[in-house]
Design a protein around this motif. Structure first.
Motif, mmCIF file in Angstrom:
data_model
loop_
_atom_site.group_PDB
_atom_site.id
_atom_site.type_symbol
_atom_site.label_atom_id
_atom_site.label_comp_id
_atom_site.label_asym_id
_atom_site.label_seq_id
_atom_site.Cartn_x
_atom_site.Cartn_y
_atom_site.Cartn_z
ATOM 1 N N LEU A 154 0.710 -1.271 -0.082
ATOM 2 C CA LEU A 154 0.013 0.232 0.101
ATOM 3 C C LEU A 154 0.797 1.290 0.022
ATOM 4 C CD1 LEU A 154 -2.897 -1.106 2.392
ATOM 5 C CD2 LEU A 154 -2.798 -1.135 0.007
ATOM 6 N N SER A 155 2.091 1.137 0.748
ATOM 7 C CA SER A 155 2.642 2.293 0.744
ATOM 8 C C SER A 155 3.351 2.453 -0.800
ATOM 9 C CB SER A 155 3.725 2.290 1.829
ATOM 10 O OG SER A 155 4.616 1.213 1.569
ATOM 11 N N GLY A 156 3.766 1.187 -1.417
ATOM 12 C CA GLY A 156 4.121 1.598 -2.675
ATOM 13 C C GLY A 156 3.249 1.901 -3.771
ATOM 14 N N VAL A 157 1.880 1.896 -3.584
ATOM 15 C CA VAL A 157 0.940 2.514 -4.294
ATOM 16 C C VAL A 157 0.987 3.946 -4.165
ATOM 17 C CG1 VAL A 157 -1.629 2.584 -4.698
ATOM 18 C CG2 VAL A 157 -0.604 0.262 -4.516
ATOM 19 N N ALA A 158 1.218 4.236 -2.784
ATOM 20 C CA ALA A 158 1.110 5.818 -2.541
ATOM 21 C C ALA A 158 2.278 6.357 -2.929
ATOM 22 C CB ALA A 158 0.726 6.217 -0.995
ATOM 23 N N ALA A 159 3.573 5.727 -3.193
ATOM 24 C CA ALA A 159 4.596 6.186 -3.521
ATOM 25 C C ALA A 159 5.177 7.227 -2.352
ATOM 26 C CB ALA A 159 4.852 7.233 -4.687
ATOM 27 N N PHE A 160 5.019 6.615 -0.994
ATOM 28 C CA PHE A 160 5.656 6.934 -0.005
ATOM 29 C C PHE A 160 6.444 5.800 0.753
ATOM 30 C CE2 PHE A 160 1.457 9.896 0.878
ATOM 31 C CZ PHE A 160 2.259 11.015 0.295
ATOM 32 N N SER A 161 7.337 6.320 1.724
ATOM 33 C CA SER A 161 7.960 5.410 2.656
ATOM 34 C C SER A 161 7.012 4.853 3.457
ATOM 35 C CB SER A 161 9.046 5.885 3.436
ATOM 36 O OG SER A 161 8.574 6.763 4.487
ATOM 37 N N LYS A 162 7.137 3.396 3.933
ATOM 38 C CA LYS A 162 6.469 2.710 4.902
ATOM 39 C C LYS A 162 6.006 3.655 6.116
ATOM 40 C CE LYS A 162 8.733 -0.820 5.311
ATOM 41 N NZ LYS A 162 9.199 -2.417 5.825
ATOM 42 N N TYR A 163 6.904 4.217 6.634
ATOM 43 C CA TYR A 163 6.639 4.736 8.040
ATOM 44 C C TYR A 163 6.227 6.230 7.776
ATOM 45 C CZ TYR A 163 10.003 1.259 9.058
ATOM 46 O OH TYR A 163 10.656 0.063 9.225
ATOM 47 N N HIS A 164 6.669 6.961 6.424
ATOM 48 C CA HIS A 164 5.693 8.230 6.216
ATOM 49 C C HIS A 164 4.206 7.853 5.877
ATOM 50 C CE1 HIS A 164 5.218 12.352 4.912
ATOM 51 N NE2 HIS A 164 4.542 12.055 3.706
ATOM 52 N N PHE A 165 3.977 6.793 5.082
ATOM 53 C CA PHE A 165 2.643 6.415 4.681
ATOM 54 C C PHE A 165 1.785 6.107 5.985
ATOM 55 C CE2 PHE A 165 -0.328 3.056 3.495
ATOM 56 C CZ PHE A 165 -1.276 3.531 2.830
ATOM 57 N N LEU A 166 2.112 5.147 6.959
ATOM 58 C CA LEU A 166 1.596 4.999 8.379
ATOM 59 C C LEU A 166 1.181 6.209 8.870
ATOM 60 C CD1 LEU A 166 3.158 1.699 9.885
ATOM 61 C CD2 LEU A 166 0.706 2.011 9.165
ATOM 62 N N ARG A 167 2.295 7.144 9.064
ATOM 63 C CA ARG A 167 1.960 8.298 9.770
ATOM 64 C C ARG A 167 0.874 9.166 9.118
ATOM 65 N NH1 ARG A 167 6.592 9.571 10.430
ATOM 66 N NH2 ARG A 167 6.927 11.015 8.651
ATOM 67 N N GLN A 168 0.979 9.455 7.951
ATOM 68 C CA GLN A 168 -0.003 10.346 7.204
ATOM 69 C C GLN A 168 -1.323 9.668 7.044
ATOM 70 O OE1 GLN A 168 0.798 13.628 6.291
ATOM 71 N NE2 GLN A 168 2.729 13.151 7.415
ATOM 72 N N PHE A 169 -1.387 8.560 6.981
ATOM 73 C CA PHE A 169 -2.840 7.900 6.583
ATOM 74 C C PHE A 169 -3.309 8.242 7.866
ATOM 75 C CE2 PHE A 169 -6.118 4.776 6.491
ATOM 76 C CZ PHE A 169 -6.413 4.948 4.913
ATOM 77 N N SER A 170 -3.012 7.880 9.293
ATOM 78 C CA SER A 170 -3.596 8.093 10.433
ATOM 79 C C SER A 170 -3.670 9.417 10.827
ATOM 80 C CB SER A 170 -2.574 7.459 11.599
ATOM 81 O OG SER A 170 -2.567 6.078 11.484
#
Length: 309
Positions: free
Chosen positions: A33-49
């Motif tokens: 899912l972070s790859g679909v968003a083109a974010f790093s895993k940790y940035h994606f987790l934080r930004q989604f929440s």
């Protein structure tokens, strides 16, 4: 963050939510899912929440449970075994699925299938809808709207009258009638005819018809399905791809944005909009139609004359 940056930012999350919708049966890992968003895993987790007030894993779980609720309530006991629904929702045992389902909707899967309580269901559904509202806003353009002629269509209709939150109970009854009369969606087009805007109509006054095209007479029946005709005529049509929870964006765009700038105006018609729905294993699409006519020159002239300069 300026408007262009915010739009591009939420477009990434829209891709993620669309990907989740299309691949619920697959392993939706953080890496994927972070790859679909083109974010790093940790940035994606934080930004989604932070953006949506819910973690991505919780979001995926609730979307799967909502899909399970549709299967249990709308497909009927003859098609949806609870163990099959549990496995399709990512649970290894019916017991684990039952615990998660009851936590989300306030009933066990078997209780919900027998007689859904829609108030707790709507509480969870609303949480998902609010999460999806900003990133999933339709990116409609004037060129997406087509003017066409809708042919008069004879339908079997179940008239829903009252609180729109209870419309799925009407859908359950209509599905039971379709099965009893061997009129499944694959051989009969489905239409939802809307007479009122739920946002501006008291719940007790809301009206909608759930319809299936048919050439056969509709005999009197205990489920309340009647024979009607959807009038033909000139319509503006906008295709919507996705779930029903974002369909209202398409309807709002058609009326609030496209119509005032189009040179069209609503023509006299008893219904506000109609939606022809199509579903397959990968998702759903709908064509939203609004009855229109070319705006008269005299009315256009009066509008221009009275507009402030």
């Amino acid at each position: 963050m300026n408007d262009a940056t915010a739009s591009a930012y939420f477009a990434r999350f829209r891709r993620v939510l669309e990907h989740i919708d299309a691949h619920l049966d697959e392993d939706l890992t953080l890496d994927r899912l972070s790859g679909v968003a083109a974010f790093s895993k940790y940035h994606f987790l934080r930004q989604f929440s932070e953006s949506f007030g819910i973690g991505v894993h919780e979001y995926v779980k609730l979307v799967r449970l909502r899909r399970a609720s549709y299967r249990l309530a709308l497909e009927g006991q003859d098609q949806a075994r609870i163990i099959d629904v549990a496995i399709a929702s990512g649970y290894e045992s019916p017991e684990a699925f039952a615990r998660a389902f009851k936590k989300a909707f306030g009933q066990t899967p078997s209780e919900f299938r027998e007689q859904p309580r829609w108030d707790p269901w709507h509480a969870t559904h609303e949480r998902l809808r609010e999460t999806r509202t900003l990133p999933m806003q339709a990116d409609d353009r004037a060129g997406d709207v087509k003017i066409t002629r809708f042919e008069e269509t004879r339908v079997a209709a179940l008239e829903h009258r009252g609180d729109p939150k209870l419309i799925l109970e009407s859908v359950r009854r209509f599905i039971a009638w379709r099965k009893e009369n061997k009129l499944p969606p694959r051989v009969s087009a489905t239409f939802n005819v809307l007479y009122d805007d739920p946002a501006g109509t008291p719940p007790e006054a809301y009206r909608a018809d759930i319809c299936a095209a048919t050439r056969r007479p509709v005999p009197e029946n205990p489920l309340g399905v009647v024979e009607k005709t959807i009038p033909g005529g000139r319509c503006a049509v906008l295709r919507h791809i996705g779930g029903d929870d974002t369909l209202f964006h398409a309807v709002r765009y058609l009326y609030a944005t496209w119509l005032p700038a189009s040179g069209e105006e609503p023509r006299d018609c008893s219904w506000r909009s109609t939606t022809a729905s199509r579903r397959d294993g990968k998702g759903s699409s709908s064509s939203t139609s609004s009855p229109t006519r070319p705006r008269s020159r005299s009315r256009s002239s009066r509008t221009r004359a009275t507009s402030p300069s």
